[in-house]
Scaffold this motif. Sequence first.
Motif, PDB file in Angstrom:
ATOM      1  N   VAL A  21      41.323  62.111  56.994  1.00 63.69           N
ATOM      2  CA  VAL A  21      41.047  61.761  55.604  1.00 63.69           C
ATOM      3  C   VAL A  21      40.638  63.029  54.878  1.00 63.69           C
ATOM      4  N   GLU A  22      41.188  63.219  53.691  1.00 59.74           N
ATOM      5  CA  GLU A  22      40.782  64.344  52.853  1.00 59.74           C
ATOM      6  C   GLU A  22      40.119  63.779  51.614  1.00 59.74           C
ATOM      7  N   LEU A  23      38.995  64.381  51.234  1.00 56.34           N
ATOM      8  CA  LEU A  23      38.203  63.918  50.104  1.00 56.34           C
ATOM      9  C   LEU A  23      38.088  65.026  49.068  1.00 56.34           C
ATOM     10  N   SER A  24      38.171  64.661  47.806  1.00 55.42           N
ATOM     11  CA  SER A  24      37.940  65.595  46.701  1.00 55.42           C
ATOM     12  C   SER A  24      37.006  64.920  45.708  1.00 55.42           C
ATOM     13  N   TYR A  25      35.864  65.551  45.460  1.00 57.78           N
ATOM     14  CA  TYR A  25      34.857  64.987  44.560  1.00 57.78           C
ATOM     15  C   TYR A  25      34.686  65.881  43.342  1.00 57.78           C
ATOM     16  N   GLY A  26      34.503  65.271  42.192  1.00 64.72           N
ATOM     17  CA  GLY A  26      34.231  66.024  40.978  1.00 64.72           C
ATOM     18  C   GLY A  26      33.175  65.332  40.134  1.00 64.72           C
ATOM     19  N   ASP A  27      32.165  66.109  39.721  1.00 63.83           N
ATOM     20  CA  ASP A  27      31.177  65.612  38.754  1.00 63.83           C
ATOM     21  C   ASP A  27      31.826  65.581  37.383  1.00 63.83           C
ATOM     22  N   ALA A  28      31.472  64.626  36.585  1.00 61.18           N
ATOM     23  CA  ALA A  28      31.909  64.570  35.189  1.00 61.18           C
ATOM     24  C   ALA A  28      33.404  64.865  35.047  1.00 61.18           C
ATOM     25  N   THR A  29      34.201  64.112  35.788  1.00 68.44           N
ATOM     26  CA  THR A  29      35.654  64.266  35.770  1.00 68.44           C
ATOM     27  C   THR A  29      36.237  63.529  34.576  1.00 68.44           C
ATOM     28  N   ASP A  30      37.168  64.158  33.875  1.00 70.63           N
ATOM     29  CA  ASP A  30      37.861  63.489  32.772  1.00 70.63           C
ATOM     30  C   ASP A  30      38.925  62.565  33.350  1.00 70.63           C
ATOM     31  N   LEU A  31      38.809  61.285  33.071  1.00 75.01           N
ATOM     32  CA  LEU A  31      39.771  60.284  33.524  1.00 75.01           C
ATOM     33  C   LEU A  31      40.494  59.723  32.306  1.00 75.01           C
ATOM     34  N   GLY A 151      25.447  58.493  42.143  1.00 75.08           N
ATOM     35  CA  GLY A 151      25.473  59.671  43.007  1.00 75.08           C
ATOM     36  C   GLY A 151      26.027  59.425  44.402  1.00 75.08           C
ATOM     37  N   VAL A 152      26.576  58.241  44.646  1.00 79.76           N
ATOM     38  CA  VAL A 152      27.058  57.924  45.994  1.00 79.76           C
ATOM     39  C   VAL A 152      28.347  58.648  46.334  1.00 79.76           C
ATOM     40  N   LEU A 153      29.219  58.865  45.379  1.00 78.73           N
ATOM     41  CA  LEU A 153      30.491  59.516  45.668  1.00 78.73           C
ATOM     42  C   LEU A 153      30.283  60.970  46.080  1.00 78.73           C
ATOM     43  N   ARG A 154      29.339  61.634  45.456  1.00 77.72           N
ATOM     44  CA  ARG A 154      28.998  63.011  45.847  1.00 77.72           C
ATOM     45  C   ARG A 154      28.522  63.020  47.293  1.00 77.72           C
ATOM     46  N   GLN A 155      27.694  62.037  47.658  1.00 73.73           N
ATOM     47  CA  GLN A 155      27.150  61.967  49.014  1.00 73.73           C
ATOM     48  C   GLN A 155      28.261  61.784  50.047  1.00 73.73           C
ATOM     49  N   ILE A 156      29.285  61.007  49.700  1.00 69.22           N
ATOM     50  CA  ILE A 156      30.401  60.791  50.626  1.00 69.22           C
ATOM     51  C   ILE A 156      31.101  62.114  50.934  1.00 69.22           C
ATOM     52  N   ALA A 157      31.270  62.949  49.921  1.00 70.09           N
ATOM     53  CA  ALA A 157      31.963  64.231  50.106  1.00 70.09           C
ATOM     54  C   ALA A 157      31.069  65.299  50.729  1.00 70.09           C
ATOM     55  N   GLU A 158      29.762  65.232  50.493  1.00 71.65           N
ATOM     56  CA  GLU A 158      28.881  66.322  50.931  1.00 71.65           C
ATOM     57  C   GLU A 158      28.141  66.055  52.246  1.00 71.65           C
ATOM     58  N   ASP A 159      27.796  64.813  52.528  1.00 68.72           N
ATOM     59  CA  ASP A 159      27.006  64.497  53.724  1.00 68.72           C
ATOM     60  C   ASP A 159      27.939  64.071  54.853  1.00 68.72           C
ATOM     61  N   PRO A 160      28.033  64.858  55.925  1.00 67.06           N
ATOM     62  CA  PRO A 160      28.968  64.537  57.007  1.00 67.06           C
ATOM     63  C   PRO A 160      28.653  63.242  57.751  1.00 67.06           C
ATOM     64  N   ASP A 161      27.445  62.713  57.609  1.00 66.01           N
ATOM     65  CA  ASP A 161      27.085  61.459  58.277  1.00 66.01           C
ATOM     66  C   ASP A 161      27.504  60.222  57.481  1.00 66.01           C
TER      67      ASP A 161
END
Length: 185
Positions: A21-31, A151-161
């Motif tokens: 699985v590859e993950l890409s996270y962005g704060d304040a992303t324009d959708l 802030g959960v999506l950031r945690q998914i990308a940053e915290d390996p657990d």
Amino acid sequence: EVGGKLDRKDASVLVGDAPAVELSYGDATDLYRINLGWAKSKDELTKGFLLELERGTWAKSSAVAKDAESATQDGTYKRVVPFVKDTKNALVMRFVPTPSLPEMAALQAIFKQAIQLEFQLESREMSCEAMPHKAERHEILFYESSEGGAGVLRQIAEDPDTFPRLARRALEAMHFDPDTLEDLA
């Protein structure tokens, strides 16, 4: 982009040495949500809707729009592609290799549920969509719907657990034993 640089956090979930699985996270992303036209339209080349300029009304159906197409020549109608833009915290999830269409639909549903269970989110706090669209699912876009985000999506990308916990939650939600993979249903 922030300061002309791509502001994105990328991560990979490995099985052995191979990415799964590859993950890409962005704060304040324009959708952007773009409405390309009538869902039942057979004409995939003509995008958008016809807007009657004098009264500011939309053509009511694709059949009416087709008849009114000639009216665009005299300036009575204008073809418009409506869109909205929003700024949200967002995470894109890609599986390697890309699963089949039904498998991607199932993964989208179960990972949304797993994230909600793991982080005790209400359904309105997070949304997800197939990308590039439902008929051709290559990635899943998750975004925090509520103002400010949890802030959960950031945690998914940053915290390996975090991702292994989500995978366990997903298996449990589908009635599989996460340790033995036994079908409990």
